[in-house]
Design an enzyme around this catalytic site. Structure first.
Site, PDB file in Angstrom:
ATOM      1  CE1 TYR A   7       1.803  33.224 -41.220  1.00  5.82           C
ATOM      2  CE2 TYR A   7       1.029  35.187 -42.357  1.00  5.82           C
ATOM      3  CZ  TYR A   7       1.957  34.550 -41.548  1.00  5.82           C
ATOM      4  OH  TYR A   7       3.038  35.267 -41.051  1.00  5.82           O
TER       5      TYR A   7
ATOM      6  CE  LYS B  75       1.475  34.398 -37.917  1.00  2.00           C
ATOM      7  NZ  LYS B  75       2.359  34.108 -36.801  1.00  2.00           N
TER       8      LYS B  75
ATOM      9  CG  ASP C 140       5.581  19.860 -33.904  1.00  2.00           C
ATOM     10  OD1 ASP C 140       5.197  21.053 -33.770  1.00  2.00           O
ATOM     11  OD2 ASP C 140       5.009  19.049 -34.667  1.00  2.00           O
TER      12      ASP C 140
ATOM     13  CB  THR D  59      12.980  35.608 -41.953  1.00  2.00           C
ATOM     14  OG1 THR D  59      11.649  35.404 -42.439  1.00  2.00           O
ATOM     15  CG2 THR D  59      13.000  36.796 -41.014  1.00  2.00           C
TER      16      THR D  59
HETATM   17  P1  NAI Z   1      11.414  31.668 -40.026  1.00  2.00           P
HETATM   18  O1  NAI Z   1      10.808  30.645 -40.903  1.00  2.00           O
HETATM   19  O2  NAI Z   1      12.808  32.155 -40.272  1.00  2.00           O
HETATM   20  O3  NAI Z   1      11.344  31.224 -38.496  1.00  2.00           O
HETATM   21  C1  NAI Z   1      10.269  30.522 -37.959  1.00  2.00           C
HETATM   22  C2  NAI Z   1      10.833  29.455 -37.030  1.00  2.00           C
HETATM   23  O4  NAI Z   1       9.739  28.776 -36.413  1.00  2.00           O
HETATM   24  C3  NAI Z   1      11.662  28.406 -37.788  1.00  2.00           C
HETATM   25  O5  NAI Z   1      12.940  28.235 -37.191  1.00  2.00           O
HETATM   26  C4  NAI Z   1      10.807  27.160 -37.691  1.00  2.00           C
HETATM   27  O6  NAI Z   1      11.549  25.950 -37.668  1.00  2.00           O
HETATM   28  C5  NAI Z   1      10.056  27.406 -36.387  1.00  2.00           C
HETATM   29  N1  NAI Z   1       8.856  26.602 -36.297  1.00  2.00           N
HETATM   30  C6  NAI Z   1       7.862  26.508 -37.207  1.00  2.00           C
HETATM   31  N2  NAI Z   1       6.955  25.611 -36.807  1.00  2.00           N
HETATM   32  C7  NAI Z   1       7.377  25.121 -35.611  1.00  2.00           C
HETATM   33  C8  NAI Z   1       6.880  24.154 -34.718  1.00  2.00           C
HETATM   34  N3  NAI Z   1       5.769  23.473 -34.977  1.00  2.00           N
HETATM   35  N4  NAI Z   1       7.567  23.905 -33.581  1.00  2.00           N
HETATM   36  C9  NAI Z   1       8.713  24.576 -33.316  1.00  2.00           C
HETATM   37  N5  NAI Z   1       9.246  25.497 -34.140  1.00  2.00           N
HETATM   38  C10 NAI Z   1       8.580  25.762 -35.277  1.00  2.00           C
HETATM   39  O7  NAI Z   1      10.389  32.877 -40.105  1.00  2.00           O
HETATM   40  P2  NAI Z   1      10.292  34.292 -39.376  1.00  2.00           P
HETATM   41  O8  NAI Z   1      10.033  35.267 -40.434  1.00  2.00           O
HETATM   42  O9  NAI Z   1      11.409  34.520 -38.432  1.00  2.00           O
HETATM   43  O10 NAI Z   1       8.912  34.074 -38.577  1.00  2.00           O
HETATM   44  C11 NAI Z   1       8.762  34.308 -37.194  1.00  2.00           C
HETATM   45  C12 NAI Z   1       7.330  34.741 -36.943  1.00  2.00           C
HETATM   46  O11 NAI Z   1       7.106  36.000 -37.583  1.00  2.00           O
HETATM   47  C13 NAI Z   1       6.269  33.786 -37.498  1.00  2.00           C
HETATM   48  O12 NAI Z   1       5.220  33.637 -36.560  1.00  2.00           O
HETATM   49  C14 NAI Z   1       5.777  34.511 -38.748  1.00  2.00           C
HETATM   50  O13 NAI Z   1       4.460  34.154 -39.078  1.00  2.00           O
HETATM   51  C15 NAI Z   1       5.909  35.952 -38.321  1.00  2.00           C
HETATM   52  N6  NAI Z   1       5.978  36.892 -39.419  1.00  2.00           N
HETATM   53  C16 NAI Z   1       7.019  36.918 -40.309  1.00  2.00           C
HETATM   54  C17 NAI Z   1       7.028  37.835 -41.355  1.00  2.00           C
HETATM   55  C18 NAI Z   1       8.136  37.911 -42.358  1.00  2.00           C
HETATM   56  O14 NAI Z   1       8.022  38.687 -43.325  1.00  2.00           O
HETATM   57  N7  NAI Z   1       9.217  37.187 -42.227  1.00  2.00           N
HETATM   58  C19 NAI Z   1       5.936  38.792 -41.528  1.00  2.00           C
HETATM   59  C20 NAI Z   1       4.903  38.699 -40.540  1.00  2.00           C
HETATM   60  C21 NAI Z   1       4.923  37.777 -39.540  1.00  2.00           C
END
Ligand code: NAI
Length: 263
Positions: free
Chosen positions: A168, A172, A73, A203
């Site tokens: 959030y 950000k 984490d 995602t």
């Molecule tokens: P996702 O949910 O597929 O991936 C996020 C990953 O971060 C997951 O594997 C999760 O287990 C991990 N994670 C979360 N909290 C954690 C922690 N405390 N310790 C370790 N790992 C942790 O989502 P996605 O879309 O790939 O998100 C990646 C980044 O992109 C995030 O920061 C999100 O806020 C940002 N983002 C995503 C958007 C979207 O539309 N998917 C839009 C704008 C920003």
């Protein structure tokens, strides 16, 4: 014989070591793969054990020594330093930090106090405090790199507004400010710090939205009229990690299919 090439800066990150947080899925997984495709050794971290599978995937393509998985984490106070230790012990160096792990817990004002407080504190811990701690732990190693790079993954939400997710949005937007401040602080050691703001990306984070609603939203709100893919974000993250990107720092780049330009 004079060198006929005008350009001097390298576009190779082969042999560099990168940490990618939140690498079990989505944007983080795509970024880890792309960094490895470009010759990096990657330390992939996630709270989900699925990150071990991502390290195996990369190992199958490029060799087992190219990926190290850390299940942790990132919001635990000691995690960022442990991650840096794993990178430096495992590969002898650290060049790139991608702060990608993020969560979007609801924080509506109408929620019960306990839920609201948990949502707020957890979102700040994961999205803002953990990236700060990771950069702090990594800074001394990034200073020794020929191309020390930090890329923070924020969101188009840093510049837009949606009801019920103020934590959030705040984290950000906070990440873009933190990016600028750290860019000034680490500039003298030659480390660049930049921020990518993804728009709507397919995602797990957006998987709860019905496909028809996604299509309508994308058609109405983005210039390109579609959701993006994790790889389209990864490509821009990796571009900022190249030695050739040496004069780009403190920047916030929207990779959102034209969402924010439309207001
Ligand atoms: P996702 O949910 O597929 O991936 C996020 C990953 O971060 C997951 O594997 C999760 O287990 C991990 N994670 C979360 N909290 C954690 C922690 N405390 N310790 C370790 N790992 C942790 O989502 P996605 O879309 O790939 O998100 C990646 C980044 O992109 C995030 O920061 C999100 O806020 C940002 N983002 C995503 C958007 C979207 O539309 N998917 C839009 C704008 C920003």
């Amino acid at each position: 014989m004079p060198d006929a090439r005008l350009t001097k800066l390298s576009r190779s990150i082969a042999g560099h070591t990168a940490i990618v947080t939140g690498a079990a899925a989505g944007i983080g997984r795509a970024t880890a793969h792309l960094l490895a495709d470009e010759g990096c050794r990657v330390v992939v971290a996630d709270r989900e054990p699925g990150v071990e599978r991502v390290a195996e995937e990369i190992g199958q393509v490029h060799g087992a020594d190219r990926a190290i998985a850390v299940v942790a984490d990132i919001a635990s106070p000691g995690s960022p330093a442990d991650l840096v230790d794993a990178a430096v012990r495992g590969t002898g160096r650290l060049d790139i930090v991608v702060n990608n792990a993020g969560i979007g817990l609801p924080t509506a004002l109408t929620q019960p106090e306990a839920d609201y407080a948990t949502g707020w504190e957890r979102t700040v811990a994961v999205n803002l405090t953990a990236p700060a701690r990771l950069v702090r732990a990594a800074a001394v190693h990034l200073a020794r790199s020929p191309a020390g790079r930090v890329v923070n993954v924020a969101s188009s939400e840093s510049a837009l507004a949606t009801a019920g997710i103020s934590a959030y949005s705040a984290t950000k937007a906070g990440l873009t400010g933190m990016t600028r401040s750290l860019a000034v602080e680490l500039g003298p050691q030659g480390t660049t710090v930049n921020c990518i703001c993804p728009g709507p990306i397919d995602t797990a984070m957006t998987a709860h939205i019905p496909a028809a609603d996604k299509a309508t939203y994308a058609r109405r709100r983005t210039a390109l009229r579609r959701y993006g893919t994790p790889e389209e974000i990864a490509q821009m993250i990796v571009s900022l990690c190249l030695p050739a990107a040496a004069f780009t720092t403190g920047a916030t780049l929207f990779v959102d299919g034209g969402l924010t330009i439309r207001g």
